[in-house]
Scaffold this motif. Structure first.
Motif, PDB file in Angstrom:
ATOM      1  N   THR A  51       0.824  -1.200   0.000  1.00 15.48           N
ATOM      2  CA  THR A  51       0.000   0.000   0.000  1.00 15.48           C
ATOM      3  C   THR A  51       0.859   1.251   0.000  1.00 15.48           C
ATOM      4  OG1 THR A  51      -1.729  -1.178   1.193  1.00 15.48           O
ATOM      5  CG2 THR A  51      -1.847   1.210   1.207  1.00 15.48           C
ATOM      6  N   GLN A  52       1.916   1.240   0.797  1.00 16.74           N
ATOM      7  CA  GLN A  52       2.812   2.402   0.828  1.00 16.74           C
ATOM      8  C   GLN A  52       3.446   2.621  -0.536  1.00 16.74           C
ATOM      9  OE1 GLN A  52       5.513   1.466   3.973  1.00 16.74           O
ATOM     10  NE2 GLN A  52       4.076   2.029   5.604  1.00 16.74           N
ATOM     11  N   HIS A  53       3.869   1.556  -1.186  1.00 13.00           N
ATOM     12  CA  HIS A  53       4.482   1.669  -2.512  1.00 13.00           C
ATOM     13  C   HIS A  53       3.475   2.223  -3.518  1.00 13.00           C
ATOM     14  CE1 HIS A  53       6.849   0.840  -6.048  1.00 13.00           C
ATOM     15  NE2 HIS A  53       5.847   0.119  -6.537  1.00 13.00           N
ATOM     16  N   LEU A  54       2.250   1.706  -3.485  1.00  9.13           N
ATOM     17  CA  LEU A  54       1.219   2.193  -4.408  1.00  9.13           C
ATOM     18  C   LEU A  54       0.908   3.664  -4.156  1.00  9.13           C
ATOM     19  CD1 LEU A  54      -1.226  -0.844  -4.498  1.00  9.13           C
ATOM     20  CD2 LEU A  54       0.349  -0.102  -6.278  1.00  9.13           C
ATOM     21  N   ASN A  55       0.816   4.056  -2.898  1.00 12.19           N
ATOM     22  CA  ASN A  55       0.569   5.463  -2.575  1.00 12.19           C
ATOM     23  C   ASN A  55       1.691   6.352  -3.082  1.00 12.19           C
ATOM     24  OD1 ASN A  55      -1.870   4.910  -1.365  1.00 12.19           O
ATOM     25  ND2 ASN A  55      -1.039   4.848   0.709  1.00 12.19           N
ATOM     26  N   GLN A  56       2.931   5.907  -2.928  1.00  9.34           N
ATOM     27  CA  GLN A  56       4.060   6.692  -3.414  1.00  9.34           C
ATOM     28  C   GLN A  56       4.037   6.804  -4.937  1.00  9.34           C
ATOM     29  OE1 GLN A  56       7.353   4.552  -1.752  1.00  9.34           O
ATOM     30  NE2 GLN A  56       7.137   5.470   0.289  1.00  9.34           N
ATOM     31  N   THR A  57       3.665   5.724  -5.605  1.00  8.46           N
ATOM     32  CA  THR A  57       3.578   5.743  -7.067  1.00  8.46           C
ATOM     33  C   THR A  57       2.520   6.722  -7.533  1.00  8.46           C
ATOM     34  OG1 THR A  57       4.256   3.430  -7.124  1.00  8.46           O
ATOM     35  CG2 THR A  57       3.204   4.296  -9.103  1.00  8.46           C
ATOM     36  N   VAL A  58       1.356   6.688  -6.895  1.00 12.84           N
ATOM     37  CA  VAL A  58       0.275   7.604  -7.267  1.00 12.84           C
ATOM     38  C   VAL A  58       0.672   9.047  -6.982  1.00 12.84           C
ATOM     39  CG1 VAL A  58      -2.081   8.308  -6.683  1.00 12.84           C
ATOM     40  CG2 VAL A  58      -1.555   5.903  -7.046  1.00 12.84           C
ATOM     41  N   ASP A  59       1.311   9.283  -5.841  1.00 12.49           N
ATOM     42  CA  ASP A  59       1.757  10.642  -5.512  1.00 12.49           C
ATOM     43  C   ASP A  59       2.758  11.155  -6.530  1.00 12.49           C
ATOM     44  OD1 ASP A  59       0.117  10.654  -3.315  1.00 12.49           O
ATOM     45  OD2 ASP A  59       1.723  10.189  -1.868  1.00 12.49           O
ATOM     46  N   ALA A  60       3.673  10.302  -6.955  1.00 10.45           N
ATOM     47  CA  ALA A  60       4.672  10.714  -7.952  1.00 10.45           C
ATOM     48  C   ALA A  60       4.008  11.013  -9.283  1.00 10.45           C
ATOM     49  CB  ALA A  60       5.728   9.621  -8.115  1.00 10.45           C
ATOM     50  N   ALA A  61       3.051  10.189  -9.696  1.00 13.26           N
ATOM     51  CA  ALA A  61       2.348  10.415 -10.966  1.00 13.26           C
ATOM     52  C   ALA A  61       1.543  11.712 -10.907  1.00 13.26           C
ATOM     53  CB  ALA A  61       1.431   9.236 -11.280  1.00 13.26           C
ATOM     54  N   THR A  62       0.904  11.969  -9.784  1.00 16.94           N
ATOM     55  CA  THR A  62       0.131  13.204  -9.625  1.00 16.94           C
ATOM     56  C   THR A  62       1.041  14.423  -9.681  1.00 16.94           C
ATOM     57  OG1 THR A  62      -1.488  12.036  -8.268  1.00 16.94           O
ATOM     58  CG2 THR A  62      -1.476  14.423  -8.110  1.00 16.94           C
ATOM     59  N   ALA A  63       2.181  14.337  -9.019  1.00 21.72           N
ATOM     60  CA  ALA A  63       3.120  15.457  -9.041  1.00 21.72           C
ATOM     61  C   ALA A  63       3.646  15.697 -10.450  1.00 21.72           C
ATOM     62  CB  ALA A  63       4.277  15.179  -8.085  1.00 21.72           C
ATOM     63  N   ALA A  64       3.922  14.634 -11.191  1.00 21.10           N
ATOM     64  CA  ALA A  64       4.413  14.781 -12.572  1.00 21.10           C
ATOM     65  C   ALA A  64       3.344  15.407 -13.451  1.00 21.10           C
ATOM     66  CB  ALA A  64       4.834  13.423 -13.117  1.00 21.10           C
ATOM     67  N   ARG A  65       2.097  14.978 -13.300  1.00 14.76           N
ATOM     68  CA  ARG A  65       1.000  15.541 -14.099  1.00 14.76           C
ATOM     69  C   ARG A  65       0.806  17.015 -13.774  1.00 14.76           C
ATOM     70  NH1 ARG A  65      -3.375  12.846 -12.229  1.00 14.76           N
ATOM     71  NH2 ARG A  65      -3.883  14.616 -10.923  1.00 14.76           N
ATOM     72  N   ASP A  66       0.867  17.362 -12.492  1.00 19.34           N
ATOM     73  CA  ASP A  66       0.726  18.765 -12.098  1.00 19.34           C
ATOM     74  C   ASP A  66       1.863  19.614 -12.662  1.00 19.34           C
ATOM     75  OD1 ASP A  66      -1.586  18.095 -10.758  1.00 19.34           O
ATOM     76  OD2 ASP A  66      -0.658  18.076  -8.764  1.00 19.34           O
ATOM     77  N   ALA A  67       3.052  19.050 -12.691  1.00 16.87           N
ATOM     78  CA  ALA A  67       4.198  19.781 -13.242  1.00 16.87           C
ATOM     79  C   ALA A  67       4.030  19.990 -14.742  1.00 16.87           C
ATOM     80  CB  ALA A  67       5.489  19.017 -12.958  1.00 16.87           C
TER      81      ALA A  67
END
Length: 147
Positions: A46-62
């Motif tokens: 779950t922690q890994h999946l959350n980190q992956t989603v957070d990274a993807a969201t940050a990349a999309r926002d950028a």
């Protein structure tokens, strides 16, 4: 013990070894031993999946921020060219719509001409069956004559 039971025990021990190396999830009051085991397995995933989603969201926002900055940096000439391109596109779409409308009108007229020619042919065939030599000798109606 039979050799099959020993093999199953060995496989289970191998599978359990990586799981025990992971940090267990925090225990909550009232957790059953089964729930503790599930938490120990799911927490790292779950922690890994959350980190992956957070990274993807940050990349999309950028990317969105970069696109907004690039659009704001357009020069006046580029903005004029963009407006001209949009105008040309809208004109092209409108011309296409008009062409489609003309095609639909023409097709409807062709269908009507064919239907009218078929109705005239049925009358001619009916008259021929009733004994009219002129109806029997007449050529079949041409749909172009009804167009």
């Amino acid at each position: 013990m039979s050799s099959a039971k020993m093999m199953i025990g060995a496989v289970l021990a191998m599978l359990a070894a990586p799981l025990t190396a992971q940090a267990p999830a925090p225990m909550q009051e009232g957790d059953t031993p089964k729930q503790r085991a599930v938490n120990a397995v799911e927490a790292p995933v779950t922690q890994h999946l959350n980190q992956t989603v957070d990274a993807a969201t940050a990349a999309r926002d950028a990317q969105r921020a970069d696109a907004a900055n690039a659009a704001a940096d357009l020069s006046a000439a580029q903005q004029e060219q963009y407006a001209a391109d949009m105008s040309a596109y809208r004109s092209s779409v409108q011309a296409h719509r008009m062409e489609l409308a003309r095609d639909e009108v023409r097709y409807a007229r062709q269908q009507r001409a064919y239907a009218d020619a078929m109705a005239a042919w049925r009358l001619q065939a009916h008259d021929c069956q009733k004994g009219s030599k002129a109806a029997c000798n007449a050529p079949p109606p041409d749909p172009a004559a009804f167009y």
